[in-house]
Design a protein around this motif. Structure first.
Motif, PDB file in Angstrom:
ATOM      1  N   GLU A 175       0.839  -1.219  -0.171  1.00 29.47           N
ATOM      2  CA  GLU A 175       0.164  -0.011  -0.004  1.00 29.47           C
ATOM      3  C   GLU A 175       1.026   1.209   0.097  1.00 29.47           C
ATOM      4  OE1 GLU A 175      -3.947   1.796   2.099  1.00 29.47           O
ATOM      5  OE2 GLU A 175      -2.722   0.552   3.263  1.00 29.47           O
ATOM      6  N   GLN A 178       2.247   2.245  -3.629  1.00 29.22           N
ATOM      7  CA  GLN A 178       1.098   2.325  -4.780  1.00 29.22           C
ATOM      8  C   GLN A 178       1.429   3.424  -5.736  1.00 29.22           C
ATOM      9  OE1 GLN A 178      -1.697   0.098  -5.515  1.00 29.22           O
ATOM     10  NE2 GLN A 178      -0.107  -1.225  -4.519  1.00 29.22           N
ATOM     11  N   TRP A 179       1.927   4.641  -4.989  1.00 29.52           N
ATOM     12  CA  TRP A 179       2.466   5.763  -5.834  1.00 29.52           C
ATOM     13  C   TRP A 179       3.617   5.959  -5.062  1.00 29.52           C
ATOM     14  CZ3 TRP A 179       2.490   8.267 -10.128  1.00 29.52           C
ATOM     15  CH2 TRP A 179       3.293   9.347 -10.245  1.00 29.52           C
ATOM     16  N   ARG A 184      -1.801   7.120 -10.375  1.00 29.50           N
ATOM     17  CA  ARG A 184      -2.596   7.561  -9.323  1.00 29.50           C
ATOM     18  C   ARG A 184      -4.118   7.231  -9.735  1.00 29.50           C
ATOM     19  NH1 ARG A 184      -0.207  11.004  -5.887  1.00 29.50           N
ATOM     20  NH2 ARG A 184       1.983  11.966  -6.643  1.00 29.50           N
ATOM     21  N   GLY A 187      -5.001   1.949  -7.203  1.00 22.98           N
ATOM     22  CA  GLY A 187      -5.179   2.190  -5.666  1.00 22.98           C
ATOM     23  C   GLY A 187      -5.226   0.883  -5.202  1.00 22.98           C
ATOM     24  N   TYR A 188      -4.823   0.658  -3.910  1.00 25.36           N
ATOM     25  CA  TYR A 188      -4.512  -0.373  -3.354  1.00 25.36           C
ATOM     26  C   TYR A 188      -5.895  -1.108  -2.711  1.00 25.36           C
ATOM     27  CZ  TYR A 188      -3.197  -3.652   0.618  1.00 25.36           C
ATOM     28  OH  TYR A 188      -2.680  -4.890   1.401  1.00 25.36           O
ATOM     29  N   GLN A 190      -8.739  -0.065  -4.259  1.00 23.80           N
ATOM     30  CA  GLN A 190      -9.485  -0.372  -5.446  1.00 23.80           C
ATOM     31  C   GLN A 190      -9.334  -1.564  -5.818  1.00 23.80           C
ATOM     32  OE1 GLN A 190     -11.176   2.723  -8.338  1.00 23.80           O
ATOM     33  NE2 GLN A 190      -9.207   2.201  -9.383  1.00 23.80           N
TER      34      GLN A 190
END
Length: 314
Positions: A175, A178-179, A184, A187-188, A190
């Protein structure tokens, strides 16, 4: 970006070659098809496309990349081109089904670029490709590696309704990272939501992949695996991140094969994944994983028997 780290001996790979490699490449070119194997510079391309060299070895495999060869997102680990989106090829589903038949595959992997420019994210086109393959030969096992479709439940349900044998969606990393690893728009949470919807809405096996060597801590990897199992993921793969070019993220470390072996034991024996393929050269689409699914789904093997089949193929 800093200078590239020197790769250790365990990351040496075989260059693409051989008659089978040439045949598959010719079939794909004749139908104007793309593979993630080439577009993302997969290190296993030579091994997978060339197939085995002995009696009874498989015909080779390729992961078809749908919806064009340019992605609407720009993940910093990925070598697929970004931007300049083009219209979908209406003949692609039929061309993929034809190519599968000509190559002689009995296990097919489909993936795609992200198409945030399309209202349905390309999900209808994706689903039609699954159906085209199954119409031609219902015995073919189809694994799909899907984008998140922006979390759109209708798009995810279209893939489920097309009834592939495995649906994969990759979390890619822990997590915290992720970025800058992923675009962007990904996402984790999502990703977890997509995987959970598939698990709750169907009996289709679910799968995901995690890259190591990006600067993650062990406790973060453990939490990621725990979270993935918590939303019902059946199969997980762990592999070494490799920098495609100097403009991509640097490799933080080359993780030793012994660490990958440890994570495989943790995933299967402690967290309860049905199967974990874990090693420096493992990728989301990996032949040992396909042998596991074939044994489990086609042959009706037990989980232990399917794991043994995968180990024998690795």
């Amino acid at each position: 970006m800093s200078s590239r780290r020197r790769k250790p001996d365990w990351l040496k790979m075989r260059p693409p070659s051989g008659r089978r490699f040439t045949e598959i490449k010719s079939v794909l070119r004749d139908r104007d098809l793309h593979t993630v194997c080439e577009e993302a510079n997969c290190p296993n391309l030579g091994e997978c496309w060339s197939g085995g060299s002995g009696p009874g070895d498989g015909p080779g495999t390729a992961t078809f990349m749908l919806l064009g060869d340019r992605c609407s997102r720009g993940c910093n680990f990925c070598d697929v081109e970004t931007g300049g989106m083009e219209p979908l090829d209406p003949d692609e589903p039929a061309n993929v089904a034809d190519a599968v038949a000509e190559i002689g595959l009995d296990y097919v992997v489909l993936t795609s670029v992200d198409r945030d420019d399309l209202a349905d994210g390309g999900s209808r086109h994706f689903a039609e490709t699954i159906r085209a393959i199954k119409r031609r030969d219902p015995s073919i096992l189809v694994e799909v590696l899907i984008p998140d479709f922006g979390g759109d439940p209708d798009a995810i349900d279209r893939i489920i309704d097309a009834d592939p044998d495995v649906i994969a969606h990759n979390v890619e990393t822990v997590e915290r990272l992720q970025w800058p690893v992923r675009d962007r728009r990904a996402g984790y949470q999502q990703t977890l939501d997509v995987l959970e919807r598939i698990d709750r809405s169907s009996d289709i096996r679910t799968k995901t992949s995690v890259m190591l060597g990006l600067g993650e801590y062990d406790h973060e990897v453990y939490r990621t695996l725990r979270d993935l199992r918590g939303v019902g993921v059946d199969i997980v793969t762990l592999g070494q991140y490799l920098q495609p070019s100097r403009s991509h993220l640097d490799v933080f470390e080359y993780v030793h094969p012994d660490a990958f072996d440890t994570w495989a034991r943790v995933a299967e024996e402690e967290l309860g994944f049905l199967y974990c393929a874990s090693g420096p050269m493992v990728r989301s689409s990996y032949k040992a994983g396909e042998f596991f699914v074939e044994a489990l789904v086609r042959d009706g093997a037990s989980v232990e028997e399917a794991r043994e089949a995968a180990q024998a193929a690795d």
